[in-house]
Design a protein around this motif. Structure first.
Motif, PDB file in Angstrom:
ATOM      1  N   LYS A   2       8.824   0.981  17.857  1.00 48.62           N
ATOM      2  CA  LYS A   2       7.791   0.019  19.026  1.00 48.62           C
ATOM      3  C   LYS A   2       6.548   1.486  18.251  1.00 48.62           C
ATOM      4  CE  LYS A   2       8.663  -2.511  22.108  1.00 48.62           C
ATOM      5  NZ  LYS A   2       8.787  -3.250  24.100  1.00 48.62           N
ATOM      6  N   VAL A   3       5.482   0.991  17.855  1.00 49.04           N
ATOM      7  CA  VAL A   3       4.451   1.699  17.319  1.00 49.04           C
ATOM      8  C   VAL A   3       3.509   1.274  18.371  1.00 49.04           C
ATOM      9  CG1 VAL A   3       2.716   1.957  15.836  1.00 49.04           C
ATOM     10  CG2 VAL A   3       5.446   0.523  14.910  1.00 49.04           C
ATOM     11  N   SER A   4       3.250   2.696  18.587  1.00 44.89           N
ATOM     12  CA  SER A   4       2.208   3.279  19.806  1.00 44.89           C
ATOM     13  C   SER A   4       0.164   2.593  19.061  1.00 44.89           C
ATOM     14  CB  SER A   4       1.526   4.642  19.601  1.00 44.89           C
ATOM     15  OG  SER A   4       0.959   5.265  18.784  1.00 44.89           O
ATOM     16  N   VAL A 229      21.180   4.699   2.265  1.00 46.73           N
ATOM     17  CA  VAL A 229      20.193   6.598   1.644  1.00 46.73           C
ATOM     18  C   VAL A 229      18.679   6.609   1.791  1.00 46.73           C
ATOM     19  CG1 VAL A 229      20.287   8.388   0.557  1.00 46.73           C
ATOM     20  CG2 VAL A 229      22.657   7.036   1.458  1.00 46.73           C
ATOM     21  N   VAL A 230      18.333   5.597   0.906  1.00 47.28           N
ATOM     22  CA  VAL A 230      16.499   5.818   0.357  1.00 47.28           C
ATOM     23  C   VAL A 230      15.468   4.807   2.141  1.00 47.28           C
ATOM     24  CG1 VAL A 230      14.603   5.160  -0.208  1.00 47.28           C
ATOM     25  CG2 VAL A 230      17.285   5.238  -1.238  1.00 47.28           C
ATOM     26  N   HIS A 231      16.344   4.060   3.156  1.00 42.40           N
ATOM     27  CA  HIS A 231      15.894   3.313   3.881  1.00 42.40           C
ATOM     28  C   HIS A 231      16.031   4.247   4.843  1.00 42.40           C
ATOM     29  CE1 HIS A 231      15.150  -0.690   2.798  1.00 42.40           C
ATOM     30  NE2 HIS A 231      15.764  -0.999   1.604  1.00 42.40           N
ATOM     31  N   PHE A 237       9.668   8.608   8.819  1.00 45.82           N
ATOM     32  CA  PHE A 237       8.763   9.042   9.243  1.00 45.82           C
ATOM     33  C   PHE A 237       7.430   7.930   8.925  1.00 45.82           C
ATOM     34  CE2 PHE A 237       9.429   9.130   5.268  1.00 45.82           C
ATOM     35  CZ  PHE A 237       8.504   8.756   4.019  1.00 45.82           C
ATOM     36  N   LEU A 238       8.123   6.441   8.498  1.00 49.19           N
ATOM     37  CA  LEU A 238       7.642   5.372   8.147  1.00 49.19           C
ATOM     38  C   LEU A 238       7.634   4.499   9.536  1.00 49.19           C
ATOM     39  CD1 LEU A 238       7.769   4.638   4.672  1.00 49.19           C
ATOM     40  CD2 LEU A 238       5.279   5.200   5.484  1.00 49.19           C
ATOM     41  N   SER A 239       7.108   3.245  10.258  1.00 51.62           N
ATOM     42  CA  SER A 239       6.910   3.108  11.446  1.00 51.62           C
ATOM     43  C   SER A 239       8.083   1.309  10.583  1.00 51.62           C
ATOM     44  CB  SER A 239       5.796   2.081  11.924  1.00 51.62           C
ATOM     45  OG  SER A 239       4.976   2.141  10.332  1.00 51.62           O
ATOM     46  N   THR A 246       7.838  -1.637   8.375  1.00 55.02           N
ATOM     47  CA  THR A 246       6.243  -1.906   9.032  1.00 55.02           C
ATOM     48  C   THR A 246       5.328  -1.485   8.414  1.00 55.02           C
ATOM     49  OG1 THR A 246       6.539  -1.849  11.136  1.00 55.02           O
ATOM     50  CG2 THR A 246       7.295  -3.814  10.773  1.00 55.02           C
ATOM     51  N   ASP A 247       5.264  -0.490   8.087  1.00 57.85           N
ATOM     52  CA  ASP A 247       4.328   0.495   8.280  1.00 57.85           C
ATOM     53  C   ASP A 247       3.126   0.321   7.054  1.00 57.85           C
ATOM     54  OD1 ASP A 247       3.260   2.907   7.571  1.00 57.85           O
ATOM     55  OD2 ASP A 247       4.653   3.880   8.362  1.00 57.85           O
TER      56      ASP A 247
END
Length: 487
Positions: A2-4, A229-231, A237-239, A246-247
């Motif tokens: 979840k993202v703030s 590995v990339v994911h 660091f990406l939401s 979803t970032d």
């Protein structure tokens, strides 16, 4: 995850600043990263960890990973691009360490019994002692070449170099005949994806990646794919939610067509007409794409940069996967890798069955490179299948019926305008000065990608470190210590 609310507000505000229609100036120290392969993701992660969150990643494809890309053959995952991880050396490969952390399924590639698995052009196996003799000569050639490379590299400030073929001529052991060509192809083209007459000796031997990380190679055979590995890195660091990023700072299907830089900013235009503004850009596309006309630069890149880009090489490495109704090749210990010796260098030379990786699936693949890859990409799949079937009948026929494949997958890295090849290779005659120019920023435009990391050129780990190094160079500049930027 979840993202703030605060993160969402920040992302929306940042998106407003960067995307078309924004009348406000770009945010301070904003960065656009072109490409979401390993180098692009690592560049973004490095910026993020340094506190620079004002970036956006534009990826032309519908996924992240770049040339780390899985495919499907009748429901089975195969690696169309990067496939092997390396271990056993004094240092740890970052890609391999992450693979272990996420429990990526890998299998050791055992080439030890290859001398018993080399087929003649007209059919039948070479006798083992004949092949072992050819391997001894190949080992001696490589040892001579490695020692010569170290001598050339020890000359301070010198650009003396020679091709791998040139070193073989000096050694008076130039491969000739189908068997020698097949063995030499296995020793060299299988790694560099270009013939020995092209590859630089000094910048190939010793192969630094194997010196550092080891020569034990592990074949990725996981349904999730090497791209996991990339994911894994991106998700740090990406939401994201349920492993889906979803970032809003990552935008897919955004093919960059123009980079326009002025004294104070960079304007990026994509194929769909979107326009993005930032202070700096990191370009992580392949050297093959840089050599094409996909991305236009305004003003045009200077001559020193164009020479550095266009004199480097983008190699092509193609794995052709086939699934058959039943197996007709040998299986069991010591049979995984097979060579077909032909008078034409690289003509369907290296084979690997996938019984260990995908037991019971009756799958095998053949590796081709360079001109054979280009030739195959330009002809019909029907013709390629006919050529392959002719080779298979010579290798395994012996009066037996060889079935047609149920499914065949031919990756086309060279034809794909988003990649224009598989990975870079250092050609003979390309100087260290030119390579420095290849790495150098041009104004507000910085460059990353495996082709900018001379230590691990052509490998996933090279892309990993290049993203870090380029981002750090930009961060240093953002702190008002710009070095090496040329106009």
């Amino acid at each position: 995850m979840k993202v703030s609310c605060s993160v969402v507000v920040f992302a929306l505000v940042f998106h407003f600043f960067l995307v078309t229609g924004s009348r406000s100036p770009p945010p301070s120290d904003s960065v656009i990263i072109i490409g979401a392969g390993m180098s692009g993701i690592m560049a973004a992660k490095t910026l993020e960890e340094a506190g620079y969150k004002d970036y956006i990643i534009l990826e032309a494809d519908s996924r992240i990973g770049g040339r780390v890309h899985k495919g499907q053959v009748d429901g089975n995952t195969v690696e169309m691009g990067a496939n092997w991880l390396f271990s056993g050396g004094p240092k740890s490969s970052p890609a391999h360490e992450i693979a272990k952390k996420i429990k990526l399924r890998t299998l050791y590639s055992d080439y030890g019994n290859l001398s018993s698995n080399i087929y003649k052009q007209g059919g039948g196996l070479y006798e083992k002692h004949v092949v072992e003799s050819a391997f001894k000569v190949a080992d001696a050639r490589q040892e001579f070449g490695t020692n010569l490379s170290k001598i050339l590299s020890s000359k301070k400030g010198g650009d003396d170099d020679i091709s791998i073929l040139g070193s073989q001529r000096l050694f008076k052991q130039v491969p000739k005949g189908p068997l020698d060509l097949a063995v030499d192809y296995f020793y060299n083209d299988f790694e560099e994806a270009e013939p020995t007459r092209i590859s630089s000796l000094k910048n190939t031997f010793p192969r630094q990646l194997m010196e550092d990380f080891g020569e034990d190679s592990y074949f990725v055979a996981d349904p999730r794919g090497f791209e996991t590995v990339v994911h894994y890195i991106a998700n740090q660091f990406l939401s994201h939610n349920n492993n889906k990023i979803t970032d809003p700072r990552l935008q897919l299907k955004k093919t960059v067509r123009k980079i326009n830089q002025s004294k104070n900013k960079v304007i990026i235009t994509t194929e769909d007409g979107s326009v993005y503004h930032a202070n700096y850009v990191i370009v992580t596309v392949s050297v093959g794409v840089l050599q094409s006309d996909l991305i236009g630069f305004v003003p045009r890149l200077p001559l020193w940069k164009k020479l550095a880009i266009n004199n480097f090489d983008m190699a092509i490495y193609t794995k052709i996967f086939m699934k058959f109704p039943y197996k007709f090749w040998p299986t069991g210990p010591g049979t995984e890798f097979l060579l077909y010796a032909h008078e034409t260098r690289g003509y369907f030379t290296i084979w690997q069955h996938l019984e260990n990786e995908l037991p019971g699936e009756n799958m095998i693949f053949v590796t081709v490179t360079d001109e054979e890859s280009r030739r195959i990409e330009q002809q019909s799949e029907k013709k390629t299948k006919a050529e392959i079937m002719q080779v298979l009948k010579k290798m395994f026929g012996n009066g037996k019926q060889i079935p047609e494949p149920d499914t065949m997958l031919i990756p086309k890295w060279w034809s794909n305008r988003l990649y224009k090849g598989s990975y870079s290779n250092w050609p003979n005659g390309y100087t260290l000065h030119s390579y420095h120019d290849l790495q150098q920023p041009f104004g507000r435009i910085y460059f990353a990608g495996e082709h900018t990391n001379s230590t691990y050129l052509g490998y996933v780990d090279g892309a990993y470190f290049s993203g870090i190094n380029t981002a750090n160079a930009l961060i240093k500049c953002l702190k008002h210590f710009c070095e090496g930027r040329r106009s």
